[in-house]
Design a protein around this motif. Structure first.
Motif, PDB file in Angstrom:
ATOM      1  N   ILE A  79       0.822  -1.213   0.000  1.00  0.00           N
ATOM      2  CA  ILE A  79       0.000   0.000   0.000  1.00  0.00           C
ATOM      3  C   ILE A  79       0.855   1.262   0.000  1.00  0.00           C
ATOM      4  O   ILE A  79       0.699   2.144  -0.855  1.00  0.00           O
ATOM      5  N   ALA A  82       2.980   1.497  -3.180  1.00  0.00           N
ATOM      6  CA  ALA A  82       2.211   1.876  -4.359  1.00  0.00           C
ATOM      7  C   ALA A  82       1.838   3.352  -4.330  1.00  0.00           C
ATOM      8  O   ALA A  82       1.989   4.072  -5.334  1.00  0.00           O
ATOM      9  N   VAL A  83       1.353   3.819  -3.185  1.00  0.00           N
ATOM     10  CA  VAL A  83       0.946   5.224  -3.061  1.00  0.00           C
ATOM     11  C   VAL A  83       2.141   6.164  -3.272  1.00  0.00           C
ATOM     12  O   VAL A  83       2.031   7.188  -3.947  1.00  0.00           O
ATOM     13  N   ILE A  93      -7.738   6.812  -3.103  1.00  0.00           N
ATOM     14  CA  ILE A  93      -7.451   5.408  -2.799  1.00  0.00           C
ATOM     15  C   ILE A  93      -8.698   4.798  -2.165  1.00  0.00           C
ATOM     16  O   ILE A  93      -9.436   5.460  -1.440  1.00  0.00           O
ATOM     17  N   LEU A 143      -5.133   3.475  -6.236  1.00  0.00           N
ATOM     18  CA  LEU A 143      -5.010   2.196  -5.531  1.00  0.00           C
ATOM     19  C   LEU A 143      -6.364   1.725  -5.028  1.00  0.00           C
ATOM     20  O   LEU A 143      -7.142   2.502  -4.476  1.00  0.00           O
ATOM     21  N   SER A 145      -7.557  -1.524  -2.534  1.00  0.00           N
ATOM     22  CA  SER A 145      -7.065  -2.620  -1.697  1.00  0.00           C
ATOM     23  C   SER A 145      -8.247  -3.337  -1.052  1.00  0.00           C
ATOM     24  O   SER A 145      -8.971  -2.750  -0.244  1.00  0.00           O
ATOM     25  N   LEU A 172      -3.926   2.805 -11.969  1.00  0.00           N
ATOM     26  CA  LEU A 172      -4.126   2.356 -10.588  1.00  0.00           C
ATOM     27  C   LEU A 172      -3.644   0.927 -10.398  1.00  0.00           C
ATOM     28  O   LEU A 172      -3.564   0.150 -11.355  1.00  0.00           O
ATOM     29  N   TYR A 173      -3.347   0.597  -9.132  1.00  0.00           N
ATOM     30  CA  TYR A 173      -2.946  -0.755  -8.778  1.00  0.00           C
ATOM     31  C   TYR A 173      -4.030  -1.409  -7.936  1.00  0.00           C
ATOM     32  O   TYR A 173      -4.714  -0.743  -7.150  1.00  0.00           O
ATOM     33  N   HIS A 175      -4.507  -4.113  -5.068  1.00  0.00           N
ATOM     34  CA  HIS A 175      -3.852  -4.909  -4.034  1.00  0.00           C
ATOM     35  C   HIS A 175      -4.872  -5.784  -3.331  1.00  0.00           C
ATOM     36  O   HIS A 175      -5.996  -5.348  -3.035  1.00  0.00           O
ATOM     37  N   THR A 219       4.619  -3.733 -12.239  1.00  0.00           N
ATOM     38  CA  THR A 219       4.162  -2.850 -11.157  1.00  0.00           C
ATOM     39  C   THR A 219       5.353  -2.171 -10.494  1.00  0.00           C
ATOM     40  O   THR A 219       6.315  -2.831 -10.109  1.00  0.00           O
TER      41      THR A 219
END
Length: 383
Positions: A79, A82-83, A93, A143, A145, A172-173, A175, A219
């Motif tokens: 987290i 990534a941020v 997020i 992000l 999550s 964006l990712y 998680h 990533t």
């Protein structure tokens, strides 16, 4: 009956083969994996083998697995990393309201730092609202999550549907905290659009103090610890070789198909007997079929869960009132509050979590003793 351990969502008893491997790593393969001599190469080889076991289990590339000190560190690395890497791309997020504290507390801190945090609500089964997620998604989102399986309820989140919703957003990712799902559900990150996936050894009969983070090869995240080049610089520091070896062996020992079928039958027996035979008992969260096979949360009206935990302990039966990381706190379970469980039933909630070592005899004995304890406790309360 001997010890009955039904708190496997908190931690599990290591497999004998895991203990043997750890001992061998401590006494024989004790070299530093970064050393160039034979002892170092021996340790490095063991780490590579363990990394491959975990990668194969997730059906990802070996070099996409990075070892950590556990699930909490893996979540923090995913987290925060990534941020930190994506903060110039946006400020929003997203997570759910029932995440593990190692996720929720990070988001609360990031919110104080100025990030636009959105918390997804959940229904009575503990599953997120996909329409709400779609509503929250913008080009500023960097992000999302979401945990795979909730540690208190056993709720399974619709990760495939979430992945499809996120697919159009290339900045964006995604998680997933997979600590309670790893080796128990067929969750393959690469197929579900998951960029970051956290796992932990001690939830699958491995040692405490070791976990891993899957990071998709495309990533980009920032490391949180500065040091040398271990774990490609993402998580520097001399590797915990015995722990990593034990982790790999635990994965090797797991048979997910047998686990799911056997544990589900035991879960069904446990829930049905309790609901049928104990007046005032209520299943919290997902139905038997909807939830993960190893976690059950049940409330007993008029009885405090903490008292029931200690009553069962006298019979060498070990259960919990919720997550181990927060069970000692006086505050009620925020997870049960979020799914709408009444306050008096939250007080009487017990989490039973099973493992591959749980037997039918243990389940039946537990229910029998549970009935007797509840009857006794109610008689005491009514005096």
């Amino acid at each position: 009956m001997e010890e009955i351990y039904l708190d496997n969502a908190a931690t599990t008893k290591p497999y004998p083969a895991v203990v043997t491997k750890i001992k061998d790593a401590l006494t024989e393969a004790y070299g530093n994996p970064s050393s160039l001599h034979g002892k170092g190469l021996e340790a490095e080889k063991l780490i590579k083998a363990a990394r491959k076991e975990i990668a194969d289990q997730l059906k990802v590339k070996t070099d996409e697995i990075y070892f950590t000190s556990g699930g909490t560190e893996a979540n923090n690395l995913a987290i925060k990393g990534a941020v930190n890497a994506l903060h110039r791309s946006g400020n929003r997020i997203i997570t759910s309201s029932i995440e593990h504290p190692s996720v929720l507390n990070i988001f609360k801190r990031l919110e104080k730092q100025g990030y636009d945090v959105k918390y997804l609500s959940v229904d009575q089964t503990g599953v997120i609202d996909l329409d709400q997620l779609e509503e929250y998604l913008t080009n500023e989102t960097i992000l999302v999550s979401i945990m795979g399986v909730n540690n208190e309820l056993g709720s399974i989140q619709p990760l495939a549907k979430i992945g499809r919703l996120l697919a159009p957003y290339d900045k964006l990712y995604f998680h997933v905290d997979g600590v309670q799902a790893f080796t128990k559900l067929d969750i393959f990150p690469a197929k579900l659009g998951i960029d970051l996936y956290s796992v932990s050894a001690h939830k699958i009969h491995g040692p405490k103090g070791v976990g891993a983070l899957y990071i998709k090869d495309s990533t980009r995240i920032d490391n949180l610890i500065s040091g040398s080049k271990q774990e490609s610089g993402i998580r520097p520091g001399t590797e915990n070789v015995p722990g990593i070896v034990g982790f790999g062996e635990a994965v090797k020992e797991v048979n997910r198909e047998d686990f799911t079928a056997t544990i589900f039958r035991l879960k069904k027996l446990l829930v049905n007997r309790i609901l049928d035979e104990i007046e005032g008992s209520t299943l919290n969260g997902p139905t038997i079929e909807q939830g993960a096979s190893h976690i059950v949360n049940i409330s007993f009206a008029g009885i405090k869960g903490e008292i029931l935990v200690h009553s069962l302990e006298r019979d060498n039966i070990y259960v919990s009132t919720g997550a181990a990381c927060s069970s000692r706190l006086a505050t009620p379970s925020y997870v049960l509050e979020e799914i709408g469980v009444a306050s008096d039933l939250i007080e009487g909630a017990i989490r039973f979590s099973l493992s591959s070592q749980t037997t039918k005899q243990e389940i039946n004995y537990t229910v029998n003793r549970l009935k007797e304890h509840i009857t006794t406790l109610k008689e005491i309360i009514q005096r």
